[in-house]
Design an enzyme around this catalytic site. Structure first.
Site, PDB file in Angstrom:
ATOM      1  N   ASP A 209       2.024  33.904 -41.780  1.00  0.00           N
ATOM      2  CA  ASP A 209       2.487  32.537 -41.871  1.00  0.00           C
ATOM      3  C   ASP A 209       3.692  32.530 -42.827  1.00  0.00           C
ATOM      4  O   ASP A 209       3.912  33.496 -43.566  1.00  0.00           O
ATOM      5  CB  ASP A 209       1.335  31.667 -42.406  1.00  0.00           C
ATOM      6  CG  ASP A 209       1.762  30.245 -42.669  1.00  0.00           C
ATOM      7  OD1 ASP A 209       2.443  29.671 -41.802  1.00  0.00           O
ATOM      8  OD2 ASP A 209       1.422  29.704 -43.734  1.00  0.00           O
ATOM      9  N   ASP A 211       5.366  29.120 -44.544  1.00  0.00           N
ATOM     10  CA  ASP A 211       5.325  28.134 -45.621  1.00  0.00           C
ATOM     11  C   ASP A 211       4.097  28.329 -46.502  1.00  0.00           C
ATOM     12  O   ASP A 211       2.967  28.433 -46.010  1.00  0.00           O
ATOM     13  CB  ASP A 211       5.309  26.717 -45.045  1.00  0.00           C
ATOM     14  CG  ASP A 211       6.624  26.357 -44.375  1.00  0.00           C
ATOM     15  OD1 ASP A 211       7.411  27.280 -44.087  1.00  0.00           O
ATOM     16  OD2 ASP A 211       6.864  25.159 -44.130  1.00  0.00           O
ATOM     17  N   SER A 297       5.388  30.608 -37.538  1.00  0.00           N
ATOM     18  CA  SER A 297       5.448  29.465 -38.432  1.00  0.00           C
ATOM     19  C   SER A 297       5.347  28.155 -37.670  1.00  0.00           C
ATOM     20  O   SER A 297       5.935  28.003 -36.596  1.00  0.00           O
ATOM     21  CB  SER A 297       6.769  29.502 -39.216  1.00  0.00           C
ATOM     22  OG  SER A 297       6.921  28.339 -40.003  1.00  0.00           O
ATOM     23  N   ASN A 368      -4.100  25.670 -39.875  1.00  0.00           N
ATOM     24  CA  ASN A 368      -3.288  26.035 -38.715  1.00  0.00           C
ATOM     25  C   ASN A 368      -3.264  27.545 -38.476  1.00  0.00           C
ATOM     26  O   ASN A 368      -2.839  28.007 -37.418  1.00  0.00           O
ATOM     27  CB  ASN A 368      -1.858  25.521 -38.911  1.00  0.00           C
ATOM     28  CG  ASN A 368      -1.077  25.450 -37.616  1.00  0.00           C
ATOM     29  OD1 ASN A 368      -1.637  25.106 -36.574  1.00  0.00           O
ATOM     30  ND2 ASN A 368       0.194  25.769 -37.671  1.00  0.00           N
TER      31      ASN A 368
END
Length: 429
Positions: A209, A211, A297, A368
């Protein structure tokens, strides 16, 4: 039978046959470390026709501790007892010569453990205190798990250690993880449990990932600051965290608030974006080891494209902001990179590179990322939300990403040697 310490008058041995050996001894050597100790011991054993069945050495400079499993084969069974005693006297003289203490005792080795029940338990903290290690090892003992080896992975402070643990039949990775998770929270030490298998050291793909994982920022928040809609975007993010909006719905609502922002102002984001400490080091070391590298992302391609170029990544996937007449339209184009897409992309990259899923490593921090972490051979929650920490294979709550290298058995001195040749500050501009 009591132990025999070389240099005493109590030199004894045993004629009890163990397997194909008429005598089986455990030599424990302690003293000041110096070049040539192992060579001298092995030369003597070879001259006397003894077999070296196992050897382990630990040094805590300047001290040395070594253990050797030595067998006298049946072919020497006809040797009179005095011939066996002669070996002990030679060891005595060697001990004096090397200024070491050699302890000798009859040895009947335990049953060889089943490798299917071996686990690597990696412990990480700014410093591992005695009470923390007591709690961890005590929890293992209560489950009937036995520690067969302890290895230090850091040089100057005890920040990372690896325990090789043999678990009794019926005690698997899930049970070990569950029991140690509570201990981890109590003593503030990250504890990772992995099967001690070929796959642990043969990962070939890392998917991360972006962020709050690869970088310290949330890109949508940084754009919102530039657009002057920071509070509105934060409110939508809160709705998503409370379960009132799914990721896709929240993404569309937040991007809509950016309508009309000049596209060239997106470049201002790079003035504030910073890598997570250790991120560049992690990627560079893994690439040196032959890993394929990918980022997936829920953010935006204008950032991931730069990251891919800067870190020389193999793959980068994200959402694309639509731009018309030099301004953001408030929409994204193409398929959305959501939790399902992240898991799918991991599978697609692995298939393209002909890498088994068991050889993949995924890292993320949010809900997520959950499907991606579950899909990978090993899913790592990095400074993650509680729901992600509990679901992931491994949970790391350290400030630096490069601690992931300890999970694949890399030692701090190896990382330090790499740094000498690859020094570079971890920021964009």
């Amino acid at each position: 039978m009591s132990d025999t310490t070389i240099g005493s008058n109590n030199n004894t041995t045993t004629d009890v046959e163990v397997g194909r050996y008429i005598a089986r001894w455990l030599l424990t050597i302690t003293g000041r470390d110096k070049p040539g100790v192992t060579s001298s011991i092995c030369q003597l054993l070879d001259e006397e026709g003894a077999d070296l069945l196992d050897i382990q050495q630990v040094t805590i400079p300047p001290l040395l501790v070594m253990a050797l499993d030595v067998g006298l084969p049946k072919r020497n069974a006809e040797l009179p007892r005095k011939e066996q005693q002669a070996l002990l006297h030679k060891l005595e003289r060697l001990a004096v010569e090397l200024n070491l203490t050699i302890n000798l005792q009859p040895f009947n080795p335990a049953h060889v453990t089943n490798s299917d029940n071996l686990y690597a338990v990696t412990c990480l903290a700014p410093i591992i205190k005695p009470h923390a290690l007591q709690a961890i090892t005590g929890a293992l003992a209560q489950m009937g798990a036995n520690i067969t080896r302890i290895s230090r992975l850091t040089e100057h402070q005890l920040k990372a250690i690896e325990l090789t643990v043999y678990a009794p039949k019926g005690l698997g990775q899930a049970q070990l993880k569950q029991a140690l998770f509570a201990v981890s929270n109590a003593v503030q030490v990250d504890i990772a449990v992995q099967p001690e298998s070929l796959y642990r050291r043969s990962k070939r793909l890392i998917v991360m990932d972006v962020d709050s994982t690869l970088i310290q920022n949330e890109v949508i928040d940084e754009i919102a600051k530039i657009a002057g809609v920071e509070e509105q975007v934060a409110a939508i993010t809160l709705e998503a965290m409370e379960g009132k909006l799914d990721f896709v719905g929240a993404l569309h609502k937040r991007v809509a608030l950016l309508t009309g922002l000049p596209a060239d102002r997106l470049q201002e984001v790079f003035k504030v974006i910073r890598f997570t400490p250790g991120a560049e080091r992690l990627i560079k070391v893994l690439k040196l080891l032959g890993y394929k590298t990918a980022i997936v992302s829920g953010g935006f391609t204008f950032v991931t494209d730069i990251l891919k170029e800067r870190l020389r990544l193999d793959y980068a996937f994200a959402n694309t902001l639509e731009i018309e007449d030099g301004k953001l339209t408030g929409r994204v184009t193409g398929a959305i990179v959501d939790r399902q897409a992240k898991a799918r992309l991991l599978k697609e990259v692995a298939a393209k590179e002909e890498i088994e899923l068991a050889q993949t490593l995924a890292v993320g921090d949010g809900a997520n990322d959950l499907l991606m972490l579950e899909t990978a051979g090993v899913g790592v929650a990095f400074n993650a939300k509680p729901i992600v920490r509990e679901a992931a294979d491994l949970s790391i709550n350290q400030p630096s990403l490069d601690v992931l290298l300890y999970l694949i058995g890399i030692h701090e001195h190896e990382i330090a040697a790499f740094d000498k040749q690859n020094s570079r500050p971890e920021h964009f501009m």
